[in-house]
Design an enzyme around this catalytic site. Sequence first.
Site, PDB file in Angstrom:
ATOM      1  N   GLU A 151       0.858  -1.182   0.000  1.00 47.47           N
ATOM      2  CA  GLU A 151       0.000   0.000   0.000  1.00 47.47           C
ATOM      3  C   GLU A 151       0.893   1.230   0.000  1.00 47.47           C
ATOM      4  OE1 GLU A 151      -2.724   0.476   3.280  1.00 47.47           O
ATOM      5  OE2 GLU A 151      -3.835   2.027   2.227  1.00 47.47           O
TER       6      GLU A 151
ATOM      7  N   GLU B 108      -5.443  -2.869  12.614  1.00 43.95           N
ATOM      8  CA  GLU B 108      -5.097  -3.698  11.451  1.00 43.95           C
ATOM      9  C   GLU B 108      -6.015  -4.906  11.360  1.00 43.95           C
ATOM     10  OE1 GLU B 108      -3.273  -2.087   9.535  1.00 43.95           O
ATOM     11  OE2 GLU B 108      -2.490  -0.696  11.030  1.00 43.95           O
TER      12      GLU B 108
HETATM   13  N1  TRP Z   1      -3.081   0.900   5.735  1.00 47.76           N
HETATM   14  C1  TRP Z   1      -2.118   1.183   6.755  1.00 47.76           C
HETATM   15  C2  TRP Z   1      -2.926   1.488   8.004  1.00 47.76           C
HETATM   16  O1  TRP Z   1      -3.477   0.645   8.587  1.00 47.76           O
HETATM   17  C3  TRP Z   1      -1.240   2.344   6.412  1.00 47.76           C
HETATM   18  C4  TRP Z   1       0.076   2.050   5.822  1.00 47.76           C
HETATM   19  C5  TRP Z   1       0.939   1.090   6.163  1.00 47.76           C
HETATM   20  C6  TRP Z   1       0.733   2.780   4.806  1.00 47.76           C
HETATM   21  N2  TRP Z   1       2.082   1.196   5.445  1.00 47.76           N
HETATM   22  C7  TRP Z   1       1.974   2.204   4.599  1.00 47.76           C
HETATM   23  C8  TRP Z   1       0.370   3.866   4.047  1.00 47.76           C
HETATM   24  C9  TRP Z   1       2.864   2.710   3.671  1.00 47.76           C
HETATM   25  C10 TRP Z   1       1.253   4.372   3.119  1.00 47.76           C
HETATM   26  C11 TRP Z   1       2.488   3.793   2.918  1.00 47.76           C
HETATM   27  O2  TRP Z   1      -3.196   2.568   8.380  1.00 47.76           O
HETATM   28 ZN    ZN Z   2      -5.515   1.682   8.579  1.00 47.15          ZN
END
Ligand code: TRP
Ligand code: ZN
Length: 861
Positions: free
Chosen positions: A127, A304
């Site tokens: 992500e 998470e």
């Molecule tokens: N989705 C992740 C969360 O729970 C956020 C995240 C994790 C993220 N690693 C990342 C966003 C790297 C951008 C880049 O919030």
């Molecule tokens: Zn999140």
Amino acid sequence: MADARPAHTAPPPIVRREDYQPPEWRVPQISLELDLDGARTVVRSTLEIEREGRHRLPLRLDAKNLVVRRVAVDGQAVNYRFENDVLRIPIEGDRATVETEVEIAPRANTQLMGLYESGGMLCTQCEAEGFRRITPFPDRPDVLSRYRVRMVADRGAYPVLLANGDPVAQGELDGGRHWAEWHDPFPKPCYLFALVAGSLVANRDSFVTRSGKTVQLAIWVREGDLPKTEHAMTSLKAAMKWDEEVFGREYDLEMFNIVAVADFNFGAMENKGLNIFNSRYILADPDTATDADYDAIAGVVAHEYFHNWSGNRVTCRDWFQLSLKEGFTVFRDQQFSADMGSPAVKRIEDVRMLRAAQFPEDGGPLAHPVRPDSYIEISNFYTATVYNKGAELIRMIRTILGPEKFRAGCDLYFDRHDGQAVTCEDFVRAMEDASGADLSRFRLWYSQAGTPRVRASLVRGPGSPRLLLEQEVPPTPGQPAKQPMPIPLRIALLDEATGVAADERLVLLDEAKAEVVLERAPERPVLSINRDFSAPIIVETDRTAADLAFLSAHDDDPFARYEAMQQLMLDTLIRSVSGGAADHHAVVEAVRHALADRALDPAFVAETVLLPSETFIGDRMDTVDPDAIHRSREALRAELGRELEALWRQAYSTHAANRYEYSSSAKGARRLRSVALGYIMAAGAADAPVLAQAQFDGADNMTDRQGALVVLANGDSAERQAALSAFYDRYRDNALVLDKWFSVQALSTRADTPAQVEALARHPDFTLSNPNRLRSLVGAFAANQRAFHDVSGRGYRFLADMILAEDKLNPQTAARLVPPLGRWRRFDEQRAALMRAELERIVATAGLSKDVFEQASKSLG
Ligand code: TRP
Ligand code: ZN
């Protein structure tokens, strides 16, 4: 520097929400085979693709920093084009099997996106757009695929091989190599792909779901860290149970794995069945983690895990919808933590966080709606607005609908959209359909940026009192004029004579102005408004210091009670910063009252007697004067310390160290004790450093030890250096605790902090390659208002130097350090010019990443 923009080129392209087009090709199935090695990994991918709709367009696959070795369609080599990070492959029919083979270099990956090495293990972060750094793929969240993953690696270096879903087979190969295959039966977007290979050990447990399925749980860490995983495991099981009970959501795979890694750009990542965590949100024991760390671990583990439904089973159509999963999931983790501890204290902490991080964002050059309209680099939009304001939007919907209809809306949303990639609009519509409510005007909260201001005044009798309300939504970049928003305000009137609250009501302010007649009012009413912080706004009232003192002692809503005290403190401080006479009497008496009230939870008392931060005071002023704010606040702190010294000492000894225990009451006692110690120190008591030293030496837990260290680090006693050295010597091999050592010094209130921080950046334990370490020094320093805004400008220069150095390694993490420089409009001309000069220096740098370019150029405004 592979991602750097060449110097003197056109600005990078802007991605717009209104340009969304559905995918041209679907990929229902992908098989990956990875030959894993830190120096060089080969990735073979087989995609089953299907044309979507009627078009003759080639297949477009995103591919970044990949060495492409082979592309084949239905087994035949093809002529493909590879430019600007896109692979274009001509396809004849409506279906095909597309194979690619690429090479990547995990060890050379310093951005920590895609496949990278951390402490000898290999792990992934996809992500938002990291998957394209692993294999060519339509890297967008609305392409959902079933994944089969086969990993091959040296058994000695990588004995454990994990991926999403459930393991299906494994075996040995010649030459000390082995393989493992994992299948994930749930179609998912590629940003949820993950694998981990390394020498890891597991804390194993299990959880029986409410329908009787046993789920195998494992938390994977480096060998020596196993004893520090207990709290994370307890939190995980509590979160699984809570999501069943409160949201009716059950886990769906046979296995749930968590891996802790030391080098990580963010907090953690919700990859399907294989969550990957920054180790700071997993590892804890009483000797190395504070109560705040324990709380954060529980919150992030839950966050998470909750994504398994709010994010994974129902995902986002495009990245503009990020708050669909993040705002909702933050709301869910906040409710979980509230239920596990004190809801009142949790709400206070959440609002403090919103005000510290989101309000400044909403009031500055980087302001954007919860559902943004455009971006250059999506990583820059993982913001407090999308996360924390987004959570407040969900909370407001719940407040407006009531808990039962809200739950019905959630059920409908999950049921209707399971397996789909959807939008914030789909969420709101599910809420409307399940409740019958009309949320058409509420949608403005998703589209309009800026923190609304509400002016409220109570006009007392004859007859029923009337509440006059007026709202204003300030202009923000790209949004000069705003419509009035629907603002849910919980209000009550307290009887000044008895201290009793008349019935609470919910007022929905949905016009620019409104007048509400408050029937059944007490004789002498005092207004309690925005109770429990029912809307993420700034409220201005005409309440007097006496009204606020009264509310701080009597309001039956704990948040409103805290808020009244904060407002009283803030009014007093702002008056003295602006040169008015410093009349501290009302604050001293209100704090005295709180300390003497035996009915109050010590954790609540600790929150309520703390003065607003220097930054928060600055946010409420037309022009921030960091030195005057610091002086005024320290003067009030000293006076509170002196005037109430006996009470602080009493609080300190009442809550004196008992044997460590992790419980709400023990945490509250520790918190109040450290706050009391701070005030005893502020009073200038001769024995204060000795008290702090004794607490430091005698502590059987990190909360007490760090609490004492903070107090000492802010002063200049002989004990200061001794404590800092002892702390360093004891924890020099523990990266997470060493981060605290850097932070405590970067946050020090001493006058020499800018110089100390510059020296610490040359310390052998400082490194740009670990995001936690960078943030512990540089991020903390930039949050220290008085030190960072040193009128010489050295703080600004230091930060800009760090941003530019980090940008060469890790643009995403570098860009997250830019916003403090963007606040220049809030400061005097001299500081503003110095800050702008650093932003201009950054923007003019050749080879800047688009991440930093976007933040710095927008910050110049
Ligand atoms: N989705 C992740 C969360 O729970 C956020 C995240 C994790 C993220 N690693 C990342 C966003 C790297 C951008 C880049 O919030
Ligand atoms: Zn999140």
